[in-house]
Design an enzyme around this catalytic site. Structure first.
Site, PDB file in Angstrom:
ATOM      1  N   CYS A   1       0.757  -1.072  -0.049  1.00  0.00           N
ATOM      2  CA  CYS A   1      -0.043  -0.004   0.107  1.00  0.00           C
ATOM      3  C   CYS A   1       0.886   1.120  -0.028  1.00  0.00           C
ATOM      4  O   CYS A   1       1.892   1.318   0.466  1.00  0.00           O
ATOM      5  CB  CYS A   1      -1.088  -0.100   1.231  1.00  0.00           C
ATOM      6  SG  CYS A   1      -1.967  -1.416   1.428  1.00  0.00           S
TER       7      CYS A   1
ATOM      8  N   ARG B   1       3.556  -0.062  -5.168  1.00  0.00           N
ATOM      9  CA  ARG B   1       3.363  -0.798  -3.628  1.00  0.00           C
ATOM     10  C   ARG B   1       2.077  -1.511  -3.436  1.00  0.00           C
ATOM     11  O   ARG B   1       1.893  -2.142  -2.574  1.00  0.00           O
ATOM     12  CB  ARG B   1       3.485   0.192  -2.673  1.00  0.00           C
ATOM     13  CG  ARG B   1       4.590   1.199  -2.706  1.00  0.00           C
ATOM     14  CD  ARG B   1       4.669   2.337  -1.509  1.00  0.00           C
ATOM     15  NE  ARG B   1       4.603   1.720  -0.506  1.00  0.00           N
ATOM     16  CZ  ARG B   1       5.506   1.153   0.489  1.00  0.00           C
ATOM     17  NH1 ARG B   1       6.827   1.377   0.048  1.00  0.00           N
ATOM     18  NH2 ARG B   1       5.440   0.642   1.422  1.00  0.00           N
TER      19      ARG B   1
ATOM     20  N   TRP C   1      -2.917  -2.628  -1.433  1.00  0.00           N
ATOM     21  CA  TRP C   1      -2.759  -3.932  -1.951  1.00  0.00           C
ATOM     22  C   TRP C   1      -3.364  -4.809  -0.770  1.00  0.00           C
ATOM     23  O   TRP C   1      -3.038  -4.746   0.356  1.00  0.00           O
ATOM     24  CB  TRP C   1      -1.110  -4.464  -1.623  1.00  0.00           C
ATOM     25  CG  TRP C   1      -0.894  -5.678  -2.355  1.00  0.00           C
ATOM     26  CD1 TRP C   1      -0.790  -6.308  -3.482  1.00  0.00           C
ATOM     27  CD2 TRP C   1      -0.526  -6.861  -1.406  1.00  0.00           C
ATOM     28  NE1 TRP C   1      -0.318  -7.664  -3.537  1.00  0.00           N
ATOM     29  CE2 TRP C   1      -0.221  -7.948  -2.158  1.00  0.00           C
ATOM     30  CE3 TRP C   1      -0.489  -6.881  -0.018  1.00  0.00           C
ATOM     31  CZ2 TRP C   1      -0.062  -9.160  -1.821  1.00  0.00           C
ATOM     32  CZ3 TRP C   1      -0.257  -8.265   0.415  1.00  0.00           C
ATOM     33  CH2 TRP C   1       0.081  -9.541  -0.478  1.00  0.00           C
TER      34      TRP C   1
ATOM     35  N   ASN D   1      -1.194   1.884   5.867  1.00  0.00           N
ATOM     36  CA  ASN D   1      -0.454   0.654   5.378  1.00  0.00           C
ATOM     37  C   ASN D   1       0.050  -0.253   6.426  1.00  0.00           C
ATOM     38  O   ASN D   1       0.837   0.134   7.178  1.00  0.00           O
ATOM     39  CB  ASN D   1       0.822   1.318   4.574  1.00  0.00           C
ATOM     40  CG  ASN D   1       1.869   0.258   4.058  1.00  0.00           C
ATOM     41  OD1 ASN D   1       1.402  -0.829   3.763  1.00  0.00           O
ATOM     42  ND2 ASN D   1       2.909   0.584   3.964  1.00  0.00           N
ATOM     43  N   GLY D   2      -0.182  -1.519   6.474  1.00  0.00           N
ATOM     44  CA  GLY D   2       0.193  -2.626   7.253  1.00  0.00           C
ATOM     45  C   GLY D   2      -0.899  -3.653   7.839  1.00  0.00           C
ATOM     46  O   GLY D   2      -1.956  -3.520   7.128  1.00  0.00           O
TER      47      GLY D   2
ATOM     48  N   GLU E   1      15.985 -17.726 -10.691  1.00  0.00           N
ATOM     49  CA  GLU E   1      15.657 -16.189 -10.866  1.00  0.00           C
ATOM     50  C   GLU E   1      14.768 -16.003 -12.232  1.00  0.00           C
ATOM     51  O   GLU E   1      13.630 -15.415 -12.365  1.00  0.00           O
ATOM     52  CB  GLU E   1      16.549 -15.214 -10.917  1.00  0.00           C
ATOM     53  CG  GLU E   1      16.553 -13.968 -11.232  1.00  0.00           C
ATOM     54  CD  GLU E   1      15.661 -13.160 -10.199  1.00  0.00           C
ATOM     55  OE1 GLU E   1      14.892 -13.637  -9.356  1.00  0.00           O
ATOM     56  OE2 GLU E   1      14.994 -12.002 -10.659  1.00  0.00           O
TER      57      GLU E   1
ATOM     58  N   LYS F   1      11.060 -14.612 -12.859  1.00  0.00           N
ATOM     59  CA  LYS F   1      10.750 -13.375 -13.365  1.00  0.00           C
ATOM     60  C   LYS F   1       9.591 -13.922 -14.423  1.00  0.00           C
ATOM     61  O   LYS F   1       8.592 -13.104 -14.613  1.00  0.00           O
ATOM     62  CB  LYS F   1      11.808 -13.075 -14.185  1.00  0.00           C
ATOM     63  CG  LYS F   1      12.879 -12.278 -13.742  1.00  0.00           C
ATOM     64  CD  LYS F   1      12.646 -10.888 -13.357  1.00  0.00           C
ATOM     65  CE  LYS F   1      12.094 -10.640 -11.918  1.00  0.00           C
ATOM     66  NZ  LYS F   1      12.884 -10.724 -10.748  1.00  0.00           N
TER      67      LYS F   1
ATOM     68  N   GLU G   1       6.072 -14.331 -12.416  1.00  0.00           N
ATOM     69  CA  GLU G   1       5.647 -13.033 -12.102  1.00  0.00           C
ATOM     70  C   GLU G   1       4.589 -12.114 -12.888  1.00  0.00           C
ATOM     71  O   GLU G   1       3.684 -11.537 -12.817  1.00  0.00           O
ATOM     72  CB  GLU G   1       6.842 -11.954 -11.362  1.00  0.00           C
ATOM     73  CG  GLU G   1       7.352 -12.312 -10.203  1.00  0.00           C
ATOM     74  CD  GLU G   1       8.149 -11.264  -9.611  1.00  0.00           C
ATOM     75  OE1 GLU G   1       9.355 -11.265 -10.380  1.00  0.00           O
ATOM     76  OE2 GLU G   1       7.991 -10.828  -8.490  1.00  0.00           O
TER      77      GLU G   1
ATOM     78  N   HIS H   1      15.814 -37.032 -11.593  1.00  0.00           N
ATOM     79  CA  HIS H   1      15.339 -37.423 -10.226  1.00  0.00           C
ATOM     80  C   HIS H   1      13.818 -37.102  -9.938  1.00  0.00           C
ATOM     81  O   HIS H   1      13.263 -37.197  -8.817  1.00  0.00           O
ATOM     82  CB  HIS H   1      15.965 -37.002  -9.104  1.00  0.00           C
ATOM     83  CG  HIS H   1      17.582 -37.400  -9.010  1.00  0.00           C
ATOM     84  ND1 HIS H   1      18.194 -38.597  -8.629  1.00  0.00           N
ATOM     85  CD2 HIS H   1      18.778 -36.424  -9.497  1.00  0.00           C
ATOM     86  CE1 HIS H   1      19.172 -38.523  -8.932  1.00  0.00           C
ATOM     87  NE2 HIS H   1      19.519 -37.370  -9.277  1.00  0.00           N
TER      88      HIS H   1
ATOM     89  N   LYS I   1       5.478  -4.202  -4.946  1.00  0.00           N
ATOM     90  CA  LYS I   1       6.885  -3.884  -5.068  1.00  0.00           C
ATOM     91  C   LYS I   1       7.443  -4.211  -3.616  1.00  0.00           C
ATOM     92  O   LYS I   1       8.517  -5.243  -3.826  1.00  0.00           O
ATOM     93  CB  LYS I   1       7.220  -2.667  -5.421  1.00  0.00           C
ATOM     94  CG  LYS I   1       8.562  -2.329  -5.559  1.00  0.00           C
ATOM     95  CD  LYS I   1       9.336  -2.995  -6.662  1.00  0.00           C
ATOM     96  CE  LYS I   1      10.817  -2.965  -6.936  1.00  0.00           C
ATOM     97  NZ  LYS I   1      11.384  -3.850  -7.791  1.00  0.00           N
TER      98      LYS I   1
HETATM   99  O1  M6R Z   1      12.670  -5.516  -1.556  1.00  0.00           O
HETATM  100  P1  M6R Z   1      13.277  -6.676  -1.497  1.00  0.00           P
HETATM  101  O2  M6R Z   1      14.471  -7.012  -2.046  1.00  0.00           O
HETATM  102  O3  M6R Z   1      13.512  -7.163  -0.110  1.00  0.00           O
HETATM  103  O4  M6R Z   1      12.098  -7.345  -1.756  1.00  0.00           O
HETATM  104  C1  M6R Z   1      12.234  -9.117  -1.805  1.00  0.00           C
HETATM  105  C2  M6R Z   1      11.192  -9.583  -2.746  1.00  0.00           C
HETATM  106  O5  M6R Z   1       9.832  -9.161  -2.447  1.00  0.00           O
HETATM  107  C3  M6R Z   1      11.258  -9.325  -4.205  1.00  0.00           C
HETATM  108  O6  M6R Z   1      12.694  -9.789  -4.688  1.00  0.00           O
HETATM  109  C4  M6R Z   1      10.033  -9.699  -4.990  1.00  0.00           C
HETATM  110  O7  M6R Z   1      10.493 -11.332  -4.924  1.00  0.00           O
HETATM  111  C5  M6R Z   1      10.461  -9.111  -6.268  1.00  0.00           C
HETATM  112  N1  M6R Z   1       8.801  -9.159  -7.049  1.00  0.00           N
HETATM  113  C6  M6R Z   1      10.912 -10.029  -7.293  1.00  0.00           C
HETATM  114  O8  M6R Z   1      10.932  -9.717  -9.004  1.00  0.00           O
END
Ligand code: M6R
Length: 612
Positions: A2, A27, A75, A101-102, A485, A489, A492, A508, A607
C-alpha cells in the site's frame, strides 16, 4: 504494501495526491481513494476498486478545491479489493478518517471491545477498526494527538498511517511502525508519503520517520513526537535523487527501462570501490566490521524472492573464493525455526527496498542473538539500511517495476565486490587472479550493453513461446540460482508456470513432465560444467523437450543441440550470473508484453512486501 500520501499546504491537494499515488502504485494497485477537506470545510471522499488511473478517470478535479487531503493505493490484506474496502476509512461517526499501510494483528480483540461499546463496522478491513479505535479514544481524551497515541499504543502489528479529524480540521497526523513513511518539507507545504518518489516533484527536503514516531502537521508547522509523546528534533535530509530516475524516459514500461539501465546501474555499484590495476576492492560501509567479517566462522544470508536468489549466488562466491561457510535462509522461515545464531556469526540481509517485513524481522532476530548484521540494500535510508551494524548500498537507483531486474544484478555485483575484498584479506585468491577479475569487471557494463543490442533476437524467441503453459529453467553451479530467478521473472509477469532446477536434478523426478510441448531453458555457458550440461540437454532432447540454450557468443557446438539460442558474452564465473540473467529478463518481459499483461503491475503482487 500500500502507498500513502497526505498533503497540506498552499496548492490544491488532489493533484499532488493523485500524482503521488501514481508513483507509489508499485506498492499496491487493487484499489485507491482519497479524502479532501474542501474549501467549504466539507470532506469529500472518493474511492474505487482498480488502479489509480481508473480512480482519476472517474473524477472531476474541479470539484475538489481544498488544500488538505490524504490518499491511498491498496494491496489487499484484510478484505477483498472492492470499492467499500478501499481507503480512506471512517469511524462510525465519520469523525476520524484514516489511510493505513500494514496489518493490525490484534484487530479482533479491538473490534470485540468496540462492538461491546456499540460500534458497528461496514467493511472487512482492520483499518476501519483502527479508525473507530481512534474515535473511541478521542471521546475520552478530546485531543486528536492523544487519541492517536493511546490507540497506537494499544495496537499490535504494523502501520504507516495518515489521519484526519473533523474536530481538528487543520491537521494531518501521520505515524509509523514497520511501514515506511517520510515527511517532505516544501515551501509552505508538507507531504506525507510512503517513499520519496511521491514527493520529488515538489521538494527534495525530507524527514524519515522511525518506528514508534509520529508527525503532527499543520499548514505552518510540523512537530515530531514519539507515540509516548516525547518531542523529537530531527534534521531535514536532502534527497540525492532526481525526477528523471523515477520516470519512464520514453520506455514503454519501467521494467524495460530498468533492464536497459543495467550497464549504468552496475557501474554505479562498483564505481569508486575497485582499483582495476591492483584488483583491490574496498567497500567503505563495511570497513568498521571488516575484522569481524574476517574472523567469522559463518555467514548467514537472509532475504526474500529475487534477493534470496542473489543470496544463493553469494553463497557460491563466498564459499568458493573466500572459504567461509555460508548458509542462505528464506527470511520468512528463518526466525520461526529457532535458528542457531552465534555472536561470531555474520548475518547479511539483502533487500532492494530495505523494507521487506520478513527480512527486517530476520535481521532483528539475528541482532537479538548478538550476531553482526550487514545490509546489502538499494533504498537509501530504508529500515534495513538503518538497523544493520554496517552495510553497502548497491546504488542501482530507484527500481519501480515490480519485477526486480537491475537491483538483482547490482546485488550480484555487490556480492562479487565483497568476495574480492574478503578473498584478498584472507589471501584465498592470488593477487594476479584478483587483478584479472578487476579487469573483467570493467568490461561487464559493455557486455550487458551487447545483450541489450541483441534484444530483438530475444524478443523473437519470446514470440515463439508466448502461448506456452509451462517452462523449465535449468542450470548448474552458480547458474542454478540464475535458473530460479529466470523462472520467477517469467511467473511474476507472464503468469506462465515455470520452475527452476539444478540441471542434474531433472532425472530425479521432473523429467517425467518432458514432452514435445515443454520448453526447457538450459543455462549453458562455456564453464567447467559445460560438458555435463550438454549431457543434461541430451536427456531432455531424447524425450522430445524443446531446447532453448543460453550459450556464449562464440559457442558453435551448441547449435548441434539447441532448437533456439539466447546468446550471451563470455565472462569469468564470478560475474557470469550478472550476464546470464539479462536474456532471461528480456524473455520474460517480451512474453508478458505479447500476452497483453500489465508488466509493471502484475496481478496480485506489490513491489515492497511490508507485511508478513
Ligand atoms: O525489496 P526486497 O528486495 O526485500 O524484496 C524481496 C522480494 O519481495 C522481491 O525480490 C520480489 O520477489 C520481486 N517481485 C521479484 O521480482
Amino acid at each position: 504494501m500500500c502507498g500513502i500520501v497526505g498533503y497540506i499546504g498552499r496548492r490544491n491537494a488532489l493533484p499532488v495526491i493523485i500524482d503521488g499515488l501514481k508513483r507509489l502504485e508499485y506498492r499496491g494497485y487493487d484499489s485507491a481513494g482519497f479524502t479532501i477537506l474542501n474549501n467549504d470545510e466539507k470532506y469529500l471522499t472518493y474511492k474505487k476498486a482498480g488502479k489509480v488511473k481508473d480512480l482519476e478517470d472517474s473524477i472531476d478535479y474541479n470539484v475538489y478545491t481544498g488544500n488538505i487531503g490524504i490518499g491511498h493505493t491498496r494491496w489487499a490484506t484484510h478484505g477483498e479489493p472492492t470499492d467499500i474496502n478501499a481507503h480512506p476509512h471512517f469511524c462510525m461517526e465519520g469523525k476520524i478518517i484514516l489511510v493505513h499501510n500494514g496489518i493490525i494483528e490484534n484487530y479482533k480483540s479491538i473490534k470485540t471491545k468496540l462492538e461491546s461499546e456499540g460500534y458497528i463496522f461496514k467493511t472487512e478491513t482492520d483499518t476501519e477498526i483502527l479508525a473507530n479505535f481512534i474515535n473511541y479514544n478521542y471521546k475520552n481524551t478530546k485531543d486528536f494527538v492523544k487519541a492517536v497515541q493511546v490507540s497506537l499504543a494499544g495496537v499490535e502489528g504494523t502501520y504507516g498511517i495518515a489521519c484526519l479529524c473533523r474536530d481538528e480540521k487543520d491537521k494531518i497526523i501521520a505515524a509509523r511502525k514497520g511501514s515506511p513513511l517520510l515527511l517532505a518539507v516544501g515551501d509552505g507545504e508538507f507531504i506525507i508519503a510512503s517513499d520519496a518518489s511521491a514527493v520529488l516533484n515538489y521538494t527534495r527536503n525530507v524527514i524519515y520517520l522511525n518506528d514508534g514516531e509520529m508527525a503532527i502537521i499543520t499548514k505552518n508547522s510540523h512537530i515530531l513526537k514519539t507515540i509516548e509523546n516525547k518531542e523529537i528534533n530531527r534534521e531535514i535530509e536532502v534527497l540525492d535523487m532526481v525526477l528523471d530516475q523515477i520516470e519512464k524516459g520514453g520506455y514503454e514500461h519501467f521494467m524495460l527501462k530498468e533492464i536497459c539501465e543495467q550497464p549504468e546501474s552496475i557501474q554505479n555499484t562498483f564505481r569508486g570501490r575497485i582499483n582495476f590495476t591492483t584488483g583491490v576492492a574496498k567497500l567503505g560501509g563495511l570497513e568498521k566490521v571488516l575484522p569481524r567479517l574476517l574472523e567469522a566462522k559463518r555467514f548467514i544470508i537472509t532475504a526474500c524472492g529475487t534477493a534470496w536468489h542473489a543470496g544463493l549466488i553469494g553463497e557460491y562466491l563466498i564459499e568458493q573464493f573466500c572459504r567461509i561457510p555460508v548458509e542462505v535462509e528464506y527470511a520468512s522461515e528463518f526466525r520461526y525455526r529457532r535458528p542457531i545464531i552465534n555472536k561470531d556469526d555474520i548475518v547479511i540481509a539483502i533487500s532492494q527496498s530495505g523494507e521487506t517485513a520478513d527480512t527486517l524481522a530476520a535481521l532483528r532476530e539475528a541482532k537479538k542473538f548478538g550476531a553482526t548484521t550487514v545490509g546489502i540494500v538499494n533504498v537509501i535510508g530504508s529500515s534495513i539500511a538503518r538497523e544493520v551494524d554496517a552495510g553497502t548500498y548497491i546504488h542501482a537507483g530507484p527500481e519501480i517495476g515490480v519485477a526486480s531486474t537491475k537491483a538483482f544484478t547490482s546485488q550480484l555485483m555487490s556480492l562479487a565486490l565483497i568476495t574480492m575484498m574478503l578473498a584478498r584479506e584472507k589471501e584465498t585468491l592470488f593477487s594476479k587472479t584478483l587483478i584479472e577479475m578487476a579487469q573483467e569487471l570493467k568490461q561487464i557494463p559493455d557486455k550487458i550493453q551487447r545483450m541489450i543490442d541483441r534484444k530483438e533476437e530475444y524478443k523473437h524467441i519470446a514470440e515463439r513461446f508466448k502461448n506456452a503453459n509451462n517452462f523449465y529453467y535449468l542450470g548448474r553451479g552458480v547458474n542454478f540460482p540464475v535458473a530460479l530467478e529466470g523462472a520467477l521473472k517469467l511467473k511474476e509477469i507472464s503468469y506462465i508456470h515455470a520452475e527452476g532446477y539444478p540441471a542434474a536434478e531433472m532425472k530425479h523426478g521432473p523429467i517425467a513432465l518432458i514432452d514435445e510441448n515443454m520448453p526447457v531453458i538450459f543455462i549453458a555457458p562455456k564453464d567447467r560444467t559445460y560438458d555435463k550440461i550438454i549431457s543434461n540437454i541430451e536427456e531432455v532432447k531424447s524425450r522430445k523437450g524443446i531446447i532453448i540454450a543460453l550459450a556464449n557468443e562464440e559457442d558453435d557446438n551448441i547449435k548441434n543441440y539447441a532448437d533456439y539460442i539466447l546468446r550471451v558474452p563470455r565472462t569469468l564465473g564470478i560475474f557470469a550470473p550478472i550476464l546470464n540473467i539479462i536474456p532471461l529478463q528480456f524473455l520474460s518481459y517480451y512474453i508478458a508484453v505479447f500476452r497483453g499483461n500489465d508488466v509493471d503491475k502484475p496481478r496480485n503482487l506489490a513491489k515492497s512486501v511490508t507485511v508478513e
